[in-house]
Scaffold this motif. Structure first.
Motif, mmCIF file in Angstrom:
data_model
loop_
_atom_site.group_PDB
_atom_site.id
_atom_site.type_symbol
_atom_site.label_atom_id
_atom_site.label_comp_id
_atom_site.label_asym_id
_atom_site.label_seq_id
_atom_site.Cartn_x
_atom_site.Cartn_y
_atom_site.Cartn_z
ATOM 1 N N ARG A 425 0.841 -1.199 0.000
ATOM 2 C CA ARG A 425 0.000 0.000 0.000
ATOM 3 C C ARG A 425 0.867 1.236 0.000
ATOM 4 O O ARG A 425 1.938 1.251 0.603
ATOM 5 N N ILE A 429 -1.110 7.773 0.098
ATOM 6 C CA ILE A 429 -1.958 7.736 -1.094
ATOM 7 C C ILE A 429 -2.865 8.963 -1.180
ATOM 8 O O ILE A 429 -3.114 9.489 -2.252
ATOM 9 N N GLY A 436 -4.885 8.829 6.522
ATOM 10 C CA GLY A 436 -5.867 8.084 5.727
ATOM 11 C C GLY A 436 -5.570 6.594 5.761
ATOM 12 O O GLY A 436 -6.457 5.762 5.980
ATOM 13 N N ALA A 440 -7.991 3.865 7.486
ATOM 14 C CA ALA A 440 -8.685 2.902 6.624
ATOM 15 C C ALA A 440 -8.209 1.469 6.866
ATOM 16 O O ALA A 440 -9.010 0.529 6.849
ATOM 17 N N ASP A 441 -6.925 1.304 7.131
ATOM 18 C CA ASP A 441 -6.353 -0.045 7.144
ATOM 19 C C ASP A 441 -6.357 -0.739 8.501
ATOM 20 O O ASP A 441 -6.286 -1.966 8.557
ATOM 21 N N TYR A 448 -10.732 -0.284 4.713
ATOM 22 C CA TYR A 448 -9.829 -1.169 3.973
ATOM 23 C C TYR A 448 -9.000 -2.007 4.950
ATOM 24 O O TYR A 448 -7.813 -2.212 4.780
#
Lengths: 529, 313
Positions: A425, A429, A436, A440-441, A448
């Motif tokens: 990743r 990004i 972010g 998200a992760d 994500y």
């Protein structure tokens, strides 16, 4: 103790592989002493810039969305020296710096005002006004497929307050608005660019180069912008070629057909490093090849088991063999060069005995082989999976490898129906800040969260970081979050990938950007042939 | 002949429709959400917001039942509209036609070169059947079969671009740009063409009408030129058409390695990115052209080969 920005500058140091051992030694000394080269490629004393020269850049990506600024086409327009943004993230300084805006301030919890630079004109001769900027940014905001960095979920609206002031409003308090305005997707185009059904960047940017012609899926030709606000442009023009095949890009810089080739594949490195008139430049990229583990199901829901797998891996051998030195063993979720990485982070060493003890503590029995999905989009993952398979076999963990397209694996991975998947990743990004990615992760409600990891302490750290304006404080929180992920061995971070570019020796003042946002600048030059 | 023409025209239409439907289904039958693939090709990140996916799918009409989507496309197509690309939102025809022009140029040059090389080689090999020359030609040309494009292309770049600096390593800018990709594409057809010409000529040499021609007093050269060479060309015409049709969409490896924005690369990208209208438009054009070429080859075959025309008559 050095300042964060100082540390950052040192860590983002450009590594140039020339053929001179002495030069290498000197460069290494500078790096070790903390002086650094600040990411710049200085010209030799004999070279003189020839302002009649044109340059050829081989890029790895072709525009697919008809130059829509909210798409990845914005990267091509930015690296070509056409598209410019209100702010810019300076990797060397480790902070957001002025670009088309000279200053900005948070006027209320939900509002940020940006003051535009005086004397800037678009390439069509019209003036950069607050109305034009607001129109451009609102176009991105209303896109059907919005840019991640500048979407309605993070920005409510943009409006012109007066001729030179643009106000950006957010739905919740957000200290990272200046970072968002540094995203290439927020590049500003003249109002005339939006007159037709599709966006037309030709003659409508503010940058040092103006696009004059395009060969579909082949190349973009640019001429010098004689009226550039940022000073005299050192090249007469250039051509950015869209060459998706890495070996072809490597061949072109070697033959001299290209002056700069971006993203050189590992397989071509040794040839280029020995090629005359070519220098290979490397910089840490914000990408880490990672073996994602499904923390949500057995045996991966046991931290001892995850740690056992980590102890079983020989990351040094992996980096040296599969990546042929084009990547470095990972020390955790961040690359050591990132300002939020722990200063004492080190790559885990292989320890088979410890791994076996941890396996026993986890009560693991090899009832059936575990599965690693190696996505086919990254060719090297097939070899990485084989190395991991061999390492795990040594501690008595049988593994089978499945090669799949990412798109076909994603539904199962997101649903939690998998064991392990090899992927990577880009941590930056959205913007030059990992918020972010970390949200998200790895948060419980992360959109994500491939690892299906959920930890209240981690979530509270990220919540606090998201509302912390002070960069130093925020980076400390990111470091704490990274440490927690590492302590829990949430995933196996394998290698930090390197951004690798190659340039001809007559290219002057080239500054490598690990994210390939800025390649052609007013300062980029070539010596006469 | 009219029946033959009618049958082949019907076959052409059926092939185009069937292939377009097959391509239309690909994004739906392969794993993964087509709308997510479309978004990912525009913004190369991994995170795709569910609301965005729903909104885009709806705006592109991808929520409609598959037969509705297909019939809508078919209706537009028969009114001369290939639709808009899902990714660039530009007319499909504006992308397909330039790409087809480039691939046609490449394929014509490659196969033209293959014919020019393989004709004399095949003729000499047939006339000197069993000799050292025949064995040498056969061995060398047969070895071309074992040279896949992904191996041959870098080898040619290494030699002619890097070592000798004679030709550009990639691109589609000057006349010299076509040389290396055309040679890469030509080598394998040379092998098949040479073999076909040789076999056709050997068959012709052993035919009864050759003995009759000689008995009529024709010299060896006259016999060969009038009766043997034309017969040797019969299998070549069919093979040429088959290779031509195949390379129209099958030159993807060469187009990627040499950075040529042709049809193979366009089709590959469109399928990977789930750009359904672009894939459909591209396939329709390729299949229509391929079927037309093979039909024309059939006609030529009938004209050149008395045996075939006699059987069909």
């Amino acid at each position: 103790m050095p300042s964060r920005s100082g540390m950052h500058s040192r860590r983002f140091t450009l590594r140039t592989r020339g053929r001179s051992t002495a030069a290498l030694g000197l460069a290494s000394l500078l790096v070790l002493s903390g002086c650094g080269l600040s990411g710049g490629q200085s010209a030799s004393t004999e070279q003189v810039a020839d302002t009649n020269e044109r340059i050829v850049v081989d890029n790895f990506r072709a525009p697919v969305a008809n130059w829509a600024p909210e798409s990845d086409a914005a990267y091509i327009l930015s690296l070509s020296g056409c598209l410019e943004t209100l702010t810019k993230y300076d990797s060397a300084q480790g902070k957001v710096v002025p670009f088309l805006a000279t200053e900005w301030k948070q006027t209320s919890p939900l509002e940020w005002d940006f003051t535009l630079r005086e004397g800037v004109k678009f390439q069509d001769g019209t003036e950069l006004t607050a109305e034009a900027v607001a129109g451009s940014l609102n176009h991105v905001l209303k896109a059907k497929v919005p840019a991640r960095a500048f979407s309605p979920s993070v920005v409510s609206g943009v409006q012109a307050i007066d001729a030179k002031t643009v106000r950006v409003t957010t739905p919740v308090e957000n200290p990272l608005v200046p970072f968002r305005l540094a995203s290439v997707n927020t590049g500003v185009l003249a109002p005339a660019a939006y007159a037709g059904a599709t966006v037309d960047p030709f003659g409508h940017c503010t940058g040092p180069f103006t696009p004059v012609s395009e060969k579909a899926k082949q190349s973009l030709t640019l001429d010098r912008n004689e009226n550039y606000w940022g000073g005299e442009v050192q090249l007469a023009g250039g051509e950015v070629r869209f060459i998706t095949n890495g070996a072809t890009r490597a061949a072109q810089v070697q033959t001299g057909e290209a002056d700069i080739s971006l993203s050189i594949p590992a397989s071509a490195l040794s040839t280029l490093e020995n090629a005359p008139e070519v220098s290979v430049l490397k910089a840490d990229s914000p990408r880490t090849a990672t073996l994602y583990m499904n923390n949500g199901r057995a045996p991966f829901n046991n931290v001892d088991f995850r740690k056992a797998l980590r102890s079983a891996l020989d990351l040094e051998a992996l980096a040296a063999s599969v990546y042929e030195g084009a990547a470095l063993p990972a020390a955790g979720p961040y690359a050591p060069s990132e300002p939020w990485a722990a200063s004492d982070a080190s790559s885990p060493k292989q320890n088979v005995e410890e791994a076996k003890k941890l396996l026993a503590a986890a009560g693991y029995t090899p009832d059936k082989p575990l599965e690693i999905i190696a996505i086919v989009e990254r060719a090297e993952f097939a070899d990485v999976a084989t190395v991991v398979q061999d390492n795990l076999k040594n501690i008595g963990v049988p593994v089978v490898i499945q090669a799949k397209e990412y798109a076909s694996a994603e539904p199962d991975v997101l649903a939690g129906n998998y064991d392990m998947i090899l992927s990577q990743r880009n941590r930056l990004i959205d913007i030059a800040d990992p918020i972010g990615f970390l949200t998200a992760d790895y948060t419980c409600k992360g959109t994500y969260n491939l690892s299906h990891f959920c930890d209240e302490e981690y979530d509270s750290i990220i919540t606090e970081a998201a509302r912390t304006s002070n960069s130093e404080e925020r980076y400390k929180l990111y470091a704490k979050a990274g440490q927690l992920l590492n302590d829990q061995a949430v995933n196996l971070w394998l290698v930090n990938e390197q951004a690798t570019d190659a340039i001809r020796s007559n290219v002057m003042f080239y500054v490598q950007d690990p994210l390939s946002r800025y390649v052609l600048t007013a300062q980029t030059a070539k010596s006469g042939s | 002949m009219i029946t033959f023409l009618a049958k082949r025209t019907a076959t052409l239409v059926a092939a185009v429709l069937l292939s377009s439907f097959a391509v239309f289904l690909i994004p739906y039958v392969t794993p993964g959400d087509p709308v997510r693939k479309i978004i990912r090709s525009r913004v190369a990140g991994d995170i795709v917001d569910d609301a965005t996916v729903r909104a885009l799918g709806e705006s592109l009409g991808l929520d409609d039942p598959l037969p509705v989507q297909y019939l809508r496309w078919l209706g537009d197509f028969f009114t001369g509209d290939m639709g808009l690309s899902h990714i660039s939102r530009t007319p499909v025809v504006d992308q397909v036609m330039p790409a087809m022009g480039i691939t046609l140029s490449l394929v014509i040059v490659a196969l033209g070169a293959a014919v020019v090389v393989s004709l004399p080689l095949g003729i000499v090999a047939a006339l000197k059947q069993g000799s050292r020359t025949d064995k040498l030609i056969t061995t060398v040309t047969q070895s071309f079969i074992a040279m896949p494009e992904y191996w041959l292309a870098p080898l040619l770049v290494l030699l002619f671009a890097l070592k000798l600096s004679l030709l550009p390593s990639a691109g589609w800018n000057t006349a010299s740009s076509i040389v290396l990709p055309a040679v890469t594409l030509a080598l394998r057809p040379i092998s098949f063409f040479t073999s076909a010409v040789r076999s056709g000529m050997i068959d012709a040499l052993e035919a009864e009408h050759i003995s009759a021609a000689r008995a009529r007093g024709l010299s060896h050269v006259q016999t060969v030129m009038r009766h043997v060479v034309p017969n040797g060309l019969v299998p070549l015409s069919t093979l040429f058409a088959v290779w031509f049709a195949g390379l129209l969409g099958g030159s993807v490896i060469v187009e990627v390695i040499f950075a040529i924005p042709g049809m193979g690369r366009l089709l590959y990208d469109s399928v990977v990115n789930s750009d359904i209208p672009l894939a459909q438009g591209g396939v329709v054009v390729v299949v229509a052209l391929a079927v037309t070429i093979t039909t024309l080859a059939d006609f030529l075959h009938r004209i050149l080969s008395p045996k075939v025309s006699g059987a069909l008559a």
